[in-house]
Design a protein around this motif. Structure first.
Motif, PDB file in Angstrom:
ATOM      1  N   ALA A 145       0.813  -1.217   0.000  1.00 61.06           N
ATOM      2  CA  ALA A 145       0.000   0.000   0.000  1.00 61.06           C
ATOM      3  C   ALA A 145       0.848   1.271   0.000  1.00 61.06           C
ATOM      4  CB  ALA A 145      -0.943  -0.001   1.197  1.00 61.06           C
ATOM      5  N   GLN A 146       2.128   1.144   0.362  1.00 58.81           N
ATOM      6  CA  GLN A 146       3.004   2.316   0.396  1.00 58.81           C
ATOM      7  C   GLN A 146       3.698   2.553  -0.939  1.00 58.81           C
ATOM      8  OE1 GLN A 146       5.178   0.595   3.816  1.00 58.81           O
ATOM      9  NE2 GLN A 146       4.738   2.521   4.869  1.00 58.81           N
ATOM     10  N   LEU A 147       3.368   1.720  -1.933  1.00 57.87           N
ATOM     11  CA  LEU A 147       4.047   1.816  -3.228  1.00 57.87           C
ATOM     12  C   LEU A 147       3.074   2.238  -4.324  1.00 57.87           C
ATOM     13  CD1 LEU A 147       5.924  -1.618  -3.106  1.00 57.87           C
ATOM     14  CD2 LEU A 147       6.843   0.621  -2.438  1.00 57.87           C
ATOM     15  N   SER A 148       3.609   2.847  -5.387  1.00 53.99           N
ATOM     16  CA  SER A 148       2.780   3.158  -6.557  1.00 53.99           C
ATOM     17  C   SER A 148       2.478   1.865  -7.308  1.00 53.99           C
ATOM     18  CB  SER A 148       3.536   4.115  -7.484  1.00 53.99           C
ATOM     19  OG  SER A 148       4.588   3.421  -8.131  1.00 53.99           O
ATOM     20  N   GLY A 149       1.507   1.922  -8.222  1.00 55.40           N
ATOM     21  CA  GLY A 149       1.158   0.746  -9.026  1.00 55.40           C
ATOM     22  C   GLY A 149       2.365   0.209  -9.788  1.00 55.40           C
ATOM     23  N   GLY A 150       3.129   1.127 -10.352  1.00 57.89           N
ATOM     24  CA  GLY A 150       4.317   0.708 -11.117  1.00 57.89           C
ATOM     25  C   GLY A 150       5.330  -0.005 -10.234  1.00 57.89           C
ATOM     26  N   GLN A 151       5.515   0.545  -9.019  1.00 57.04           N
ATOM     27  CA  GLN A 151       6.452  -0.091  -8.080  1.00 57.04           C
ATOM     28  C   GLN A 151       5.945  -1.468  -7.656  1.00 57.04           C
ATOM     29  OE1 GLN A 151       6.610   3.078  -5.164  1.00 57.04           O
ATOM     30  NE2 GLN A 151       8.703   3.600  -5.790  1.00 57.04           N
ATOM     31  N   GLN A 152       4.631  -1.560  -7.427  1.00 57.41           N
ATOM     32  CA  GLN A 152       4.052  -2.862  -7.030  1.00 57.41           C
ATOM     33  C   GLN A 152       4.264  -3.889  -8.135  1.00 57.41           C
ATOM     34  OE1 GLN A 152       0.190  -3.086  -5.061  1.00 57.41           O
ATOM     35  NE2 GLN A 152       0.188  -0.875  -4.883  1.00 57.41           N
ATOM     36  N   PRO A 173       0.348  -7.411 -18.151  1.00 53.43           N
ATOM     37  CA  PRO A 173       1.129  -6.860 -17.025  1.00 53.43           C
ATOM     38  C   PRO A 173       1.022  -5.343 -16.883  1.00 53.43           C
ATOM     39  CG  PRO A 173       2.598  -7.473 -18.822  1.00 53.43           C
ATOM     40  CD  PRO A 173       1.237  -8.000 -19.178  1.00 53.43           C
ATOM     41  N   THR A 174       0.605  -4.655 -17.950  1.00 53.71           N
ATOM     42  CA  THR A 174       0.510  -3.195 -17.862  1.00 53.71           C
ATOM     43  C   THR A 174      -0.950  -2.724 -17.865  1.00 53.71           C
ATOM     44  OG1 THR A 174       0.650  -2.962 -20.268  1.00 53.71           O
ATOM     45  CG2 THR A 174       2.717  -2.894 -19.054  1.00 53.71           C
ATOM     46  N   GLY A 175      -1.878  -3.667 -17.775  1.00 58.76           N
ATOM     47  CA  GLY A 175      -3.306  -3.348 -17.870  1.00 58.76           C
ATOM     48  C   GLY A 175      -3.822  -2.403 -16.807  1.00 58.76           C
ATOM     49  N   ASN A 176      -3.171  -2.391 -15.632  1.00 62.64           N
ATOM     50  CA  ASN A 176      -3.628  -1.520 -14.541  1.00 62.64           C
ATOM     51  C   ASN A 176      -2.708  -0.323 -14.325  1.00 62.64           C
ATOM     52  OD1 ASN A 176      -5.817  -3.045 -13.979  1.00 62.64           O
ATOM     53  ND2 ASN A 176      -5.081  -3.861 -12.029  1.00 62.64           N
ATOM     54  N   LEU A 177      -1.860  -0.029 -15.314  1.00 67.35           N
ATOM     55  CA  LEU A 177      -0.863   1.020 -15.106  1.00 67.35           C
ATOM     56  C   LEU A 177      -1.056   2.185 -16.069  1.00 67.35           C
ATOM     57  CD1 LEU A 177       2.327  -1.241 -14.788  1.00 67.35           C
ATOM     58  CD2 LEU A 177       0.985  -0.231 -12.936  1.00 67.35           C
ATOM     59  N   ASP A 178      -0.667   3.387 -15.601  1.00 68.45           N
ATOM     60  CA  ASP A 178      -0.694   4.531 -16.522  1.00 68.45           C
ATOM     61  C   ASP A 178       0.478   4.386 -17.502  1.00 68.45           C
ATOM     62  OD1 ASP A 178       1.743   5.599 -15.384  1.00 68.45           O
ATOM     63  OD2 ASP A 178       0.532   6.334 -13.720  1.00 68.45           O
ATOM     64  N   THR A 179       0.479   5.232 -18.526  1.00 66.42           N
ATOM     65  CA  THR A 179       1.448   5.091 -19.621  1.00 66.42           C
ATOM     66  C   THR A 179       2.898   5.063 -19.132  1.00 66.42           C
ATOM     67  OG1 THR A 179      -0.110   6.429 -20.841  1.00 66.42           O
ATOM     68  CG2 THR A 179       1.972   5.975 -21.926  1.00 66.42           C
ATOM     69  N   LYS A 180       3.210   5.971 -18.202  1.00 64.52           N
ATOM     70  CA  LYS A 180       4.598   6.084 -17.761  1.00 64.52           C
ATOM     71  C   LYS A 180       5.043   4.818 -17.019  1.00 64.52           C
ATOM     72  CE  LYS A 180       7.439   9.337 -15.146  1.00 64.52           C
ATOM     73  NZ  LYS A 180       7.268   8.992 -13.722  1.00 64.52           N
ATOM     74  N   ASN A 181       4.207   4.349 -16.087  1.00 70.31           N
ATOM     75  CA  ASN A 181       4.537   3.131 -15.343  1.00 70.31           C
ATOM     76  C   ASN A 181       4.516   1.903 -16.248  1.00 70.31           C
ATOM     77  OD1 ASN A 181       5.109   3.764 -12.547  1.00 70.31           O
ATOM     78  ND2 ASN A 181       3.034   4.595 -12.486  1.00 70.31           N
ATOM     79  N   ALA A 182       3.606   1.895 -17.224  1.00 72.17           N
ATOM     80  CA  ALA A 182       3.555   0.786 -18.176  1.00 72.17           C
ATOM     81  C   ALA A 182       4.873   0.707 -18.945  1.00 72.17           C
ATOM     82  CB  ALA A 182       2.382   0.971 -19.136  1.00 72.17           C
ATOM     83  N   GLU A 183       5.363   1.850 -19.393  1.00 70.37           N
ATOM     84  CA  GLU A 183       6.632   1.909 -20.118  1.00 70.37           C
ATOM     85  C   GLU A 183       7.765   1.353 -19.266  1.00 70.37           C
ATOM     86  OE1 GLU A 183       7.843   3.814 -23.109  1.00 70.37           O
ATOM     87  OE2 GLU A 183       5.801   3.432 -23.827  1.00 70.37           O
TER      88      GLU A 183
END
Ligand code: ADP
Ligand code: MG
Length: 234
Positions: A145-152, A173-183
């Motif tokens: 819970a202390q991490l961003s989606g990308g970090q998780q 694997p990137t379905g729940n992430l914004d563009t930057k975290n998906a990248e």
């Protein structure tokens, strides 16, 4: 030398629910070689996740043959299937699937605790290496819970690779992430592939599929296109 990691022959999966039979997969035959980076695309409901579950030994086919690393795993007992899954398969899910009560280090270690071939010192070492690879060593005592989606998702990747599996399976694997975290997650998969990992990823995102070396299209439970993309040196 035999470079084949996976062979599927005439694989079928039929789900029986009450009176209805859903043919999720009809007659899938394909091989995946060591070191390949494969993406699987196709419309919703075409059987992508079912295929990945069979590859990951999370489920068994209704008929057909599955050979993993020269071993026929189509009809092996449940216990043996679990052992092979633990040792040979790394799974990454769309929704990360981290356990909220465990910190990062404990999440990554968890699947390794089911491995009778590893002692505690070896487990700790593998966890350390995996977290360093995904650049999350500095967050090892944090909770999901202390991490961003990308970090998780990077932690989930560490959990998948920690046991040094033969293949990494990723379902959107990137379905729940914004563009930057998906990248960032896609860059990480590229890096792991460059280091020798075999990857099979389900994605509906054409930009993610572009990263792979081989694109498989599935429609109504069948492979309708299978293209290996030649890439120049980057
Ligand atoms: P995708 O991942 O491509 O969206 P799935 O592999 O999840 O597709 O599903 C393929 C088909 O199998 C769909 O028609 C789906 O409803 C059906 N299906 C998947 N899992 C089950 C299940 N456990 N029981 C019954 N039907 C299922
Ligand atoms: Mg799916």
């Amino acid at each position: 030398m035999n470079n084949t990691l996976i062979t599927l022959e005439n694989l079928q999966k039929i789900f029986l629910t009450e009176e209805v039979a859903t043919h999720a997969l009809s007659d899938i035959s394909l091989t995946i070689n060591k070191g390949e980076y494969v993406s699987i695309s196709g419309p919703s409901g075409c059987g992508k996740s079912t295929l990945l579950s069979l590859l990951g030994l999370l489920d068994t086919a209704s008929s057909g043959k599955y050979k993993l690393a020269n071993q026929d795993v189509s009809n092996i007992p449940k216990r043996e299937r679990a052992r092979i899954r633990n040792q040979e398969i790394g799974f990454i899910f769309q929704s990360f699937n981290l356990i909220s009560d465990l910190d990062v280090e404990e999440n990554v270690e968890l699947p390794l605790t089911y491995r009778s071939d590893l002692n505690k010192t070896q487990r700790k070492q593998l966890v350390k290496e995996a977290l360093a690879k995904v650049d999350m060593a500095h967050r090892s005592k944090h909770y999901p819970a202390q991490l961003s989606g990308g970090q998780q998702q990077r932690v989930a990747v560490a959990r998948a690779i920690a046991g040094r599996p033969s293949i990494l399976l990723a379902d959107e694997p990137t379905g729940n992430l914004d563009t930057k975290n998906a990248e960032a997650v896609m860059d990480l998969l590229d890096k792991l592939h460059a280091e020798g990992a075999t990857i099979c990823m389900v994605t509906h995102d054409p930009r993610s599929a572009e990263r792979s070396q081989r694109k498989i299209d599935v429609l109504d439970g069948r492979v309708v296109s299978d293209k290996t993309v030649k890439r120049g040196q980057v």
